[in-house]
Design an enzyme around this catalytic site. Structure first.
Site: not given
Length: 307
Positions: A111, A207, A275
């Site tokens: 992330s 992503e 995620h």
């Protein structure tokens, strides 16, 4: 030639740090218990539980001091983030490149930590790992994909991710490159800064969370116009279930296909890494791999990620 950190053996001491946002104390403690049960020794660093300002786990100086201390400590075998959130980019101008180069270690996170992955790979020549975090994944029941974790951190020389790991083919072909990437929002926001992501000759993994189809289209167009897809060999997208509801998945895939209509390499989607709500797959960034979408899609790793 990038540096491969040492493998994580049973008994490895893992520094638990929070370079971005403040995690929930209970989740950190629960994740630490899970690490101990696996035979690791988690070491909680001073600012792991946060304290502000705002939503940050300490000031930028406090957070970077934890990170530097973890790299410098000879008794620490690897570094794992508690959670993501926002704030890692604040650390980039404060990082001690020579300290990190002199003390290569496993760094684990995803992330917002895409910023650190990019920095460590580009400025420190260090392979890093887009992999489960303490509060975000180890604290969840079945939050970690153990097969990929063991393959990555115990040093498997050749292994693969397949349809069983969520991969679906969007565009056929076969390509070889170095695995790079992470959270697409963080990668795109690095452009125009001294810490812009390098994507050349790569298999690019992308992503995100909460990103709508038109936003994927827009960000991919941004990467194209910035020249960041010019020498990318192939692209793998995440499972996207944290971005759209099932009814909108077709629209998302169509938006990706539209934005990549001039991209010549193979494209796959659905990899359960980052995620995700299912067991999180560990990815070694900086190693050679092959994306094979000639029939059933496979992401084949061609070398070990650690020594």
């Amino acid at each position: 030639m990038s540096t491969k950190p040492k493998a994580l053996r049973k008994g490895a001491r893992l520094a638990v740090v929070s370079p971005a946002s403040t995690p929930q104390r209970g989740l950190v403690e629960k994740g630490a218990v899970a690490l101990r049960e696996l035979g690791y020794e988690p070491v909680l660093y001073p600012h792991v539980f946060g304290g502000g300002p705002l939503y940050y786990a300490g000031t930028a100086e406090e957070r970077v001091n934890d990170l530097h201390a973890a790299f410098a400590d000879k008794t620490i075998d690897g570094i794992i983030a508690a959670r993501g959130g926002w704030g890692t980019a604040e650390l980039l101008p404060l990082l001690d490149t020579e300290l990190i180069r002199a003390n290569p270690k496993v760094f684990i996170g995803y992330s917002d930590h895409t910023s650190l992955h990019t920095y460590f790979q580009t400025h420190c020549d260090l392979n890093t790992f887009y992999a489960p975090m303490v509060a975000a994944d180890f604290a969840r029941e079945n939050g970690v994909d153990w097969s990929s974790w063991c393959s990555v951190f115990e040093g498997a020389s050749e292994w693969s991710l397949t349809a069983a790991d969520g991969l679906r083919m969007l565009r056929p072909g076969k390509a070889t490159g170095v695995l790079r990437g992470g959270c697409i929002s963080i990668l795109a926001q690095s452009l125009g800064t001294p810490w812009a992501a390098e994507t050349g000759n790569s298999i690019l993994f992308l992503e995100d969370i909460g990103t709508k189809p038109y936003q994927w289209d827009r960000i991919l167009l941004h990467l194209r116009w910035a020249g960041r897809l010019d020498t990318v060999q192939g692209i793998v997208f995440g499972d996207m279930k944290q971005c759209v509801i099932p009814e909108d998945m077709e629209l998302l895939e169509d938006a990706i296909q539209h934005s990549l209509r001039d991209f010549a390499g193979p494209v796959a989607i659905g990899l359960r890494s980052g995620h995700v709500s299912e067991p999180n797959i560990s990815l070694p960034l900086g190693v050679s791999c092959m994306l094979d979408c000639s029939s059933e899609p496979q992401l084949n790793f061609l070398e070990s990620a650690v020594v």
